[in-house]
Design an enzyme around this catalytic site. Structure first.
Site, mmCIF file in Angstrom:
data_model
loop_
_atom_site.group_PDB
_atom_site.id
_atom_site.type_symbol
_atom_site.label_atom_id
_atom_site.label_comp_id
_atom_site.label_asym_id
_atom_site.label_seq_id
_atom_site.Cartn_x
_atom_site.Cartn_y
_atom_site.Cartn_z
ATOM 1 C CE1 TYR A 1 -4.314 -1.418 0.854
ATOM 2 C CE2 TYR A 1 -2.982 -2.958 2.105
ATOM 3 C CZ TYR A 1 -4.187 -2.613 1.527
ATOM 4 O OH TYR A 1 -5.247 -3.475 1.615
ATOM 5 C CE1 TYR B 1 -2.134 -6.687 4.276
ATOM 6 C CE2 TYR B 1 -2.983 -6.318 2.067
ATOM 7 C CZ TYR B 1 -3.133 -6.231 3.442
ATOM 8 O OH TYR B 1 -4.277 -5.713 3.976
ATOM 9 N NE ARG C 1 -6.456 -10.063 5.669
ATOM 10 C CZ ARG C 1 -7.507 -9.360 5.227
ATOM 11 N NH1 ARG C 1 -7.456 -8.052 5.169
ATOM 12 N NH2 ARG C 1 -8.622 -9.942 4.855
ATOM 13 C CG HIS D 1 -8.016 -7.615 0.894
ATOM 14 N ND1 HIS D 1 -6.814 -8.177 1.258
ATOM 15 C CD2 HIS D 1 -8.033 -6.382 1.470
ATOM 16 C CE1 HIS D 1 -6.146 -7.344 2.025
ATOM 17 N NE2 HIS D 1 -6.853 -6.228 2.167
ATOM 18 C CG HIS E 1 -9.714 -2.426 2.116
ATOM 19 N ND1 HIS E 1 -9.954 -2.952 3.372
ATOM 20 C CD2 HIS E 1 -8.431 -2.746 1.828
ATOM 21 C CE1 HIS E 1 -8.864 -3.549 3.817
ATOM 22 N NE2 HIS E 1 -7.914 -3.446 2.894
#
Ligand SMILES: [Fe+2]
Length: 234
Positions: free
Chosen positions: A104, A143, A153, A156, A158
């Site tokens: 991110y 990640y 994780r 995905h 959000h």
């Protein structure tokens, strides 16, 4: 008045405390929740944000830099629906995600993976009269996170939805079909299995564009028996 939140939690919502998701242990409430009635202002205004209160819509997240971001280009589309399957127009749909390498753009993200100068991972549009949204983006990578040893994780995206007022904000995550990490991920597993499947998008050949990008469909149901599990409904 208390029946609805309780019912929602039983049907699909993750509990506030789910020890396998370790940060819920410290942040979940220890006392019964106090319900604060919403005022007329919170319930009614502002009405229908449209695009006026936001920066310009971004539906193509592969066009935010000087060049193409790295990774697998995908199309993510779907509809926002109410409990009777009716479309919900004028819903502000915001998404955020990591890049193809699982990183991110955020100072707290210390994952040892490269940033992509051509990808912010942020998109925002408003649903049309049929409740539809459509984004062009890059498939996010898995990640690691520090919840437990060897924790990863699943890929995905959000989602945040804003309806006709700030008090209507809903937040959820979309997963990808066939991802083996979903069923060992404490965040996904905090949601009961049947409801968890409603957070998994569906590969769709009709959304896929020949020679260009795979397509995934993710419809979000706001309430009722088929509602999409939300993180912020307790
Ligand atoms: Fe994430």
């Amino acid at each position: 008045m208390d029946v609805l939140p309780y019912t929602r939690q039983i049907l699909s919502e993750p509990p506030s405390l789910y020890p396998a998701y370790t940060s819920t242990v410290s942040r979940s409430p220890r006392q019964p929740l106090v319900t604060i009635p919403q005022t007329l202002t919170e319930v009614t205004g502002p009405m229908a944000f449209g695009d006026r209160l936001f920066r310009p819509p971004v539906h193509d997240m592969t066009r935010q830099g000087k060049g193409e971001p790295l990774g697998e280009r995908i199309i993510v589309s779907g509809r926002i629906l109410d409990d009777r399957g009716r479309p919900v127009p004028s819903t502000v749909v915001e998404i955020w995600q990591c890049n193809a390498a699982g990183r991110y753009i955020h100072k707290k993200d210390q994952h040892d993976a490269p940033l992509d100068p051509n990808f912010t991972g942020q998109g925002r549009i408003t649903t049309d009269e049929e409740g539809r949204y459509r984004f062009i983006t890059i498939k996010p990578g898995a990640y690691p996170w520090r919840n437990h040893h060897n924790a990863w994780r699943p890929a995905h995206i959000h989602f945040s939805l804003l309806g006709r007022g700030f008090a209507t904000r809903l937040i959820t995550q979309m997963y990808f079909p066939g991802d083996p990490l979903i069923d060992i991920d404490p965040i996904a597993c905090a949601v009961p299995p049947e409801a968890r499947q409603r957070m998994v998008s569906r590969f769709d050949i009709d959304t896929t564009e020949s020679g260009w990008a795979l397509g995934y469909v993710y419809d979000i149901v706001l309430r009722g028996r088929n509602e999409t599990p939300m993180e912020n409904v307790k």
